[in-house]
Motif scaffolding. Structure first.
Motif, mmCIF file in Angstrom:
data_model
loop_
_atom_site.group_PDB
_atom_site.id
_atom_site.type_symbol
_atom_site.label_atom_id
_atom_site.label_comp_id
_atom_site.label_asym_id
_atom_site.label_seq_id
_atom_site.Cartn_x
_atom_site.Cartn_y
_atom_site.Cartn_z
ATOM 1 N N GLY A 123 18.501 47.691 125.953
ATOM 2 C CA GLY A 123 19.044 48.496 127.045
ATOM 3 C C GLY A 123 18.836 49.987 126.895
ATOM 4 O O GLY A 123 19.092 50.754 127.833
ATOM 5 N N HIS A 124 18.355 50.411 125.723
ATOM 6 C CA HIS A 124 18.200 51.845 125.463
ATOM 7 C C HIS A 124 17.270 52.503 126.474
ATOM 8 O O HIS A 124 17.617 53.535 127.076
ATOM 9 C CB HIS A 124 17.675 52.048 124.042
ATOM 10 N N PHE A 125 16.105 51.922 126.684
ATOM 11 C CA PHE A 125 15.127 52.581 127.543
ATOM 12 C C PHE A 125 15.474 52.458 129.019
ATOM 13 O O PHE A 125 15.036 53.278 129.830
ATOM 14 C CB PHE A 125 13.718 52.055 127.256
ATOM 15 N N ASN A 126 16.265 51.474 129.384
ATOM 16 C CA ASN A 126 16.788 51.436 130.744
ATOM 17 C C ASN A 126 17.682 52.656 130.980
ATOM 18 O O ASN A 126 17.606 53.310 132.033
ATOM 19 C CB ASN A 126 17.570 50.151 130.988
ATOM 20 N N GLY A 127 18.514 52.972 129.985
ATOM 21 C CA GLY A 127 19.374 54.151 130.092
ATOM 22 C C GLY A 127 18.581 55.446 130.116
ATOM 23 O O GLY A 127 18.907 56.378 130.854
ATOM 24 N N VAL A 128 17.532 55.509 129.296
ATOM 25 C CA VAL A 128 16.668 56.693 129.272
ATOM 26 C C VAL A 128 15.998 56.881 130.633
ATOM 27 O O VAL A 128 16.008 57.981 131.206
ATOM 28 C CB VAL A 128 15.596 56.570 128.167
ATOM 29 N N ALA A 129 15.402 55.818 131.147
ATOM 30 C CA ALA A 129 14.672 55.910 132.415
ATOM 31 C C ALA A 129 15.596 56.286 133.564
ATOM 32 O O ALA A 129 15.218 57.050 134.462
ATOM 33 C CB ALA A 129 13.968 54.588 132.705
ATOM 34 N N THR A 130 16.813 55.760 133.541
ATOM 35 C CA THR A 130 17.777 56.072 134.598
ATOM 36 C C THR A 130 18.108 57.556 134.611
ATOM 37 O O THR A 130 18.022 58.221 135.651
ATOM 38 C CB THR A 130 19.060 55.248 134.425
ATOM 39 N N VAL A 131 18.465 58.099 133.452
ATOM 40 C CA VAL A 131 18.884 59.497 133.426
ATOM 41 C C VAL A 131 17.705 60.440 133.651
ATOM 42 O O VAL A 131 17.837 61.464 134.334
ATOM 43 C CB VAL A 131 19.632 59.836 132.121
#
Length: 279
Positions: A123-131
């Motif tokens: 889930g880390h890169f989902n959070g990165v891409a979102t922000v």
């Protein structure tokens, strides 16, 4: 230096700058700034009319709540450093401002996120891409500057920009290291003096791996490097990989025909550090 915290204010301000024909350079950070961040600020200033830096500890990219809680937050000091460097705008929103409701959109970057950081931090890169998507929409930069230390993150953001047709240029700057070789990181602040003394072994391991690859197979070179790190019981290796520097997929051999990156993640106590070396 102008300091803003609301989404509407930063959007309005950067929109006006664009109308005036001003070129915007953007440096997104999570704060606790160090020389690595400041080198990006200087680069942005050299190449643009206005430099914007964001400081936001993004809860969506932490899969470890304790890591999020302990992440250094030094906004007042960060603002002083940015002002000294001549940064024009500091955007420092609260989490409640950035995420007025929980995002329902999710990202999947395929093989790019199935390895290394993505494999160990679901889930880390989902959070990165979102922000990062939100920040790009708000700041509307012409250029966005990132550090090589987060190599996989940069590859993910490159894919994001390509897939969503963001009208901006991404710039990746080399890792800034301490005199003993340790890659500068905000998390270094959490190391005890004893751990800090051992941390340079991570870069030494990458150098050893680079040297070993000249005479050994990838498998043999990795085993030699892992044995080197096992001599230091305080260091707990999470991964050590030899990968294609652009696709980030593991390589079975190094031939000189493709760009190569050596990447690792390791724990010193509860502090997780990453580093890489481009060949």
């Amino acid at each position: 230096m102008l300091q803003l915290s609301s989404l509407s204010d930063i959007r309005q301000h950067t929109g006006l700058l664009r109308q005036q024909g001003q070129r915007i350079g953007f440096v997104p950070t999570m704060g606790a700034l160090h020389e690595g961040h400041l080198s990006l600020i200087r680069a942005a200033k050299q190449q643009n009319d206005v430099t914007v830096c964001s400081v936001f500890v993004n809860p969506a990219q932490f899969n470890n709540p304790e890591d999020f809680r302990l992440y250094p937050r030094l906004l007042e000091k960060d603002a002083q450093l940015l002002a000294q460097e001549g940064c024009d705008v500091l955007f420092a929103p609260a989490a409640e401002e950035m995420y007025r409701q929980k995002p329902k959109l999710s990202f999947d970057f395929g093989d790019l996120e199935r390895v290394m950081e993505g494999a160990h931090r679901p889930g880390h890169f989902n959070g990165v891409a979102t922000v990062v998507s939100k920040l790009f929409h708000l700041v509307q930069p012409h250029q966005a500057f990132f550090g090589q230390k987060d190599l996989q993150q940069f590859a993910i953001i490159q894919q994001l920009v390509l897939d969503l047709s963001f009208d901006l240029e991404l710039v990746c700057y080399p890792i800034i290291r301490e005199e003993d070789g340790l890659a500068m990181s905000s998390r270094n602040r959490r190391l005890t003096p004893e751990q800090r003394a051992l941390a340079p072994h991570l870069y030494q391991a990458l150098q050893l791996l680079q040297k070993s690859l000249k005479n050994h197979s990838v498998e043999e070179a990795k085993k030699e490097t892992e044995a080197f790190l096992r001599q230091i019981p305080e260091i707990r290796l999470e991964y050590l990989e030899v990968v294609h520097a652009q696709t980030l997929q593991p390589l079975r051999e190094v031939s000189g025909k493709v760009p190569v990156a050596l990447c690792l993640a390791a724990f010193l106590g509860e502090v997780r550090l990453i580093d890489n070396l481009l060949l």
